[in-house]
Design a protein around this motif. Sequence first.
Motif, PDB file in Angstrom:
ATOM      1  N   LEU A  60       0.824  -1.206   0.000  1.00 34.98           N
ATOM      2  CA  LEU A  60       0.000   0.000   0.000  1.00 34.98           C
ATOM      3  C   LEU A  60       0.858   1.257   0.000  1.00 34.98           C
ATOM      4  O   LEU A  60       0.534   2.238  -0.674  1.00 34.98           O
ATOM      5  CB  LEU A  60      -0.946   0.002   1.206  1.00 34.98           C
ATOM      6  N   PHE A  61       1.951   1.230   0.759  1.00 36.89           N
ATOM      7  CA  PHE A  61       2.849   2.383   0.788  1.00 36.89           C
ATOM      8  C   PHE A  61       3.381   2.661  -0.611  1.00 36.89           C
ATOM      9  O   PHE A  61       3.354   3.802  -1.084  1.00 36.89           O
ATOM     10  CB  PHE A  61       4.011   2.155   1.761  1.00 36.89           C
ATOM     11  N   GLN A  62       3.881   1.624  -1.266  1.00 34.23           N
ATOM     12  CA  GLN A  62       4.433   1.809  -2.610  1.00 34.23           C
ATOM     13  C   GLN A  62       3.366   2.319  -3.571  1.00 34.23           C
ATOM     14  O   GLN A  62       3.638   3.179  -4.405  1.00 34.23           O
ATOM     15  CB  GLN A  62       5.040   0.499  -3.116  1.00 34.23           C
ATOM     16  N   GLN A  63       2.160   1.815  -3.421  1.00 32.00           N
ATOM     17  CA  GLN A  63       1.064   2.175  -4.302  1.00 32.00           C
ATOM     18  C   GLN A  63       0.524   3.579  -4.040  1.00 32.00           C
ATOM     19  O   GLN A  63       0.258   4.332  -4.968  1.00 32.00           O
ATOM     20  CB  GLN A  63      -0.056   1.143  -4.120  1.00 32.00           C
ATOM     21  N   ARG A  64       0.352   3.941  -2.769  1.00 27.91           N
ATOM     22  CA  ARG A  64      -0.358   5.164  -2.417  1.00 27.91           C
ATOM     23  C   ARG A  64       0.531   6.296  -1.915  1.00 27.91           C
ATOM     24  O   ARG A  64       0.124   7.446  -1.928  1.00 27.91           O
ATOM     25  CB  ARG A  64      -1.401   4.859  -1.327  1.00 27.91           C
ATOM     26  N   CYS A  65       1.746   5.966  -1.441  1.00 24.77           N
ATOM     27  CA  CYS A  65       2.605   6.980  -0.817  1.00 24.77           C
ATOM     28  C   CYS A  65       3.923   7.178  -1.547  1.00 24.77           C
ATOM     29  O   CYS A  65       4.549   8.227  -1.443  1.00 24.77           O
ATOM     30  CB  CYS A  65       2.931   6.593   0.631  1.00 24.77           C
ATOM     31  N   GLN A  93       9.886   8.756   0.254  1.00 27.24           N
ATOM     32  CA  GLN A  93      10.870   7.668   0.233  1.00 27.24           C
ATOM     33  C   GLN A  93      10.846   6.969   1.583  1.00 27.24           C
ATOM     34  O   GLN A  93      10.619   7.598   2.611  1.00 27.24           O
ATOM     35  CB  GLN A  93      12.275   8.228  -0.013  1.00 27.24           C
ATOM     36  N   ILE A  94      11.092   5.683   1.570  1.00 29.11           N
ATOM     37  CA  ILE A  94      11.199   4.932   2.811  1.00 29.11           C
ATOM     38  C   ILE A  94      12.526   4.189   2.878  1.00 29.11           C
ATOM     39  O   ILE A  94      13.053   3.939   3.949  1.00 29.11           O
ATOM     40  CB  ILE A  94      10.003   3.957   3.008  1.00 29.11           C
ATOM     41  N   ASP A  95      13.086   3.863   1.725  1.00 33.05           N
ATOM     42  CA  ASP A  95      14.341   3.102   1.692  1.00 33.05           C
ATOM     43  C   ASP A  95      15.569   3.996   1.633  1.00 33.05           C
ATOM     44  O   ASP A  95      16.685   3.498   1.616  1.00 33.05           O
ATOM     45  CB  ASP A  95      14.340   2.128   0.511  1.00 33.05           C
ATOM     46  N   SER A  96      15.359   5.290   1.582  1.00 29.25           N
ATOM     47  CA  SER A  96      16.483   6.224   1.609  1.00 29.25           C
ATOM     48  C   SER A  96      16.041   7.475   2.360  1.00 29.25           C
ATOM     49  O   SER A  96      14.864   7.665   2.633  1.00 29.25           O
ATOM     50  CB  SER A  96      16.928   6.591   0.185  1.00 29.25           C
ATOM     51  N   THR A  97      17.003   8.331   2.668  1.00 31.17           N
ATOM     52  CA  THR A  97      16.682   9.582   3.362  1.00 31.17           C
ATOM     53  C   THR A  97      16.574  10.740   2.372  1.00 31.17           C
ATOM     54  O   THR A  97      16.646  11.899   2.768  1.00 31.17           O
ATOM     55  CB  THR A  97      17.742   9.894   4.438  1.00 31.17           C
ATOM     56  N   ARG A  98      16.342  10.391   1.114  1.00 27.44           N
ATOM     57  CA  ARG A  98      16.148  11.427   0.096  1.00 27.44           C
ATOM     58  C   ARG A  98      14.716  11.946   0.191  1.00 27.44           C
ATOM     59  O   ARG A  98      13.762  11.183   0.275  1.00 27.44           O
ATOM     60  CB  ARG A  98      16.395  10.838  -1.300  1.00 27.44           C
ATOM     61  N   ASN A  99      14.580  13.254   0.201  1.00 25.30           N
ATOM     62  CA  ASN A  99      13.255  13.865   0.202  1.00 25.30           C
ATOM     63  C   ASN A  99      12.766  13.996  -1.226  1.00 25.30           C
ATOM     64  O   ASN A  99      13.546  14.161  -2.155  1.00 25.30           O
ATOM     65  CB  ASN A  99      13.294  15.235   0.869  1.00 25.30           C
ATOM     66  N   GLY A 100      11.476  13.908  -1.391  1.00 22.79           N
ATOM     67  CA  GLY A 100      10.849  14.092  -2.689  1.00 22.79           C
ATOM     68  C   GLY A 100       9.820  15.199  -2.576  1.00 22.79           C
ATOM     69  O   GLY A 100      10.058  16.223  -1.925  1.00 22.79           O
ATOM     70  N   VAL A 101       8.658  14.967  -3.144  1.00 22.27           N
ATOM     71  CA  VAL A 101       7.550  15.910  -2.994  1.00 22.27           C
ATOM     72  C   VAL A 101       7.201  16.029  -1.513  1.00 22.27           C
ATOM     73  O   VAL A 101       6.872  17.101  -1.027  1.00 22.27           O
ATOM     74  CB  VAL A 101       6.332  15.450  -3.819  1.00 22.27           C
ATOM     75  N   GLY A 102       7.322  14.916  -0.808  1.00 20.98           N
ATOM     76  CA  GLY A 102       7.136  14.882   0.638  1.00 20.98           C
ATOM     77  C   GLY A 102       8.433  14.466   1.304  1.00 20.98           C
ATOM     78  O   GLY A 102       9.357  13.997   0.637  1.00 20.98           O
ATOM     79  N   PRO A 103       8.533  14.609   2.608  1.00 23.40           N
ATOM     80  CA  PRO A 103       9.758  14.219   3.313  1.00 23.40           C
ATOM     81  C   PRO A 103       9.919  12.702   3.323  1.00 23.40           C
ATOM     82  O   PRO A 103       8.932  11.966   3.221  1.00 23.40           O
ATOM     83  CB  PRO A 103       9.535  14.748   4.733  1.00 23.40           C
ATOM     84  N   HIS A 104      11.165  12.234   3.466  1.00 26.38           N
ATOM     85  CA  HIS A 104      11.366  10.789   3.619  1.00 26.38           C
ATOM     86  C   HIS A 104      10.720  10.358   4.930  1.00 26.38           C
ATOM     87  O   HIS A 104      10.529  11.164   5.847  1.00 26.38           O
ATOM     88  CB  HIS A 104      12.859  10.430   3.573  1.00 26.38           C
ATOM     89  N   LEU A 105      10.354   9.091   4.981  1.00 23.98           N
ATOM     90  CA  LEU A 105       9.644   8.592   6.159  1.00 23.98           C
ATOM     91  C   LEU A 105      10.434   7.546   6.938  1.00 23.98           C
ATOM     92  O   LEU A 105       9.874   6.859   7.795  1.00 23.98           O
ATOM     93  CB  LEU A 105       8.273   8.042   5.747  1.00 23.98           C
ATOM     94  N   GLN A 106      11.730   7.448   6.704  1.00 28.05           N
ATOM     95  CA  GLN A 106      12.558   6.565   7.534  1.00 28.05           C
ATOM     96  C   GLN A 106      12.539   7.083   8.967  1.00 28.05           C
ATOM     97  O   GLN A 106      12.757   8.265   9.205  1.00 28.05           O
ATOM     98  CB  GLN A 106      14.000   6.539   7.036  1.00 28.05           C
ATOM     99  N   GLY A 107      12.256   6.210   9.895  1.00 28.91           N
ATOM    100  CA  GLY A 107      12.251   6.598  11.303  1.00 28.91           C
ATOM    101  C   GLY A 107      11.138   7.556  11.686  1.00 28.91           C
ATOM    102  O   GLY A 107      11.270   8.297  12.659  1.00 28.91           O
ATOM    103  N   VAL A 108      10.038   7.537  10.942  1.00 25.28           N
ATOM    104  CA  VAL A 108       8.958   8.490  11.201  1.00 25.28           C
ATOM    105  C   VAL A 108       8.299   8.271  12.566  1.00 25.28           C
ATOM    106  O   VAL A 108       7.900   9.241  13.218  1.00 25.28           O
ATOM    107  CB  VAL A 108       7.911   8.476  10.061  1.00 25.28           C
ATOM    108  N   ILE A 109       8.213   7.020  13.013  1.00 29.78           N
ATOM    109  CA  ILE A 109       7.611   6.749  14.321  1.00 29.78           C
ATOM    110  C   ILE A 109       8.541   7.287  15.406  1.00 29.78           C
ATOM    111  O   ILE A 109       9.716   6.955  15.458  1.00 29.78           O
ATOM    112  CB  ILE A 109       7.363   5.241  14.536  1.00 29.78           C
ATOM    113  N   GLY A 110       8.020   8.169  16.235  1.00 30.24           N
ATOM    114  CA  GLY A 110       8.797   8.774  17.308  1.00 30.24           C
ATOM    115  C   GLY A 110       9.453  10.090  16.932  1.00 30.24           C
ATOM    116  O   GLY A 110      10.067  10.743  17.768  1.00 30.24           O
TER     117      GLY A 110
END
Length: 123
Positions: free
Chosen positions: A33-38, A43-60
């Motif tokens: 779902l993440f790949q499809q909708r987000c 980005q989740i596999d890198s800390t590169r920002n795109g249209v939105g911020p990367h989401l690595q470590g978003v929890i906390g």
Amino acid sequence: MIGTFKQIAAAVIATVLLALNAHAQDAAEGQRLFQQRCGACHQIDSTRNGVGPHLQGVIGRAAGSVDGFRYSSAMQGSGITRDAVQLDTYLTNPGALVKGTRMTQRFPKVDERKAIIDFLATR
């Protein structure tokens, strides 16, 4: 007495294993779902920002705090720390939680939000 203890222990272990399996299935569905909708914006596999911020470590993490991403002033001043409950509320209707956010994507289905959040918690 020992037989009863072993039965209870076996039942507890089985319950824990089922819960872990369900969580893993939710995380796998969440990745899809993440790949499809987000994935077009985040980005989740890198800390590169795109249209939105990367989401690595978003929890906390404090909302509006990724270096190098230009957030709306509403998000920067929100005072939100991302956790599962807060993300569920945010993904339901981002603009209702943070008036002035640039994110417009909504996730009305509870099971989809849960799966995405479970996936994000693994990153």
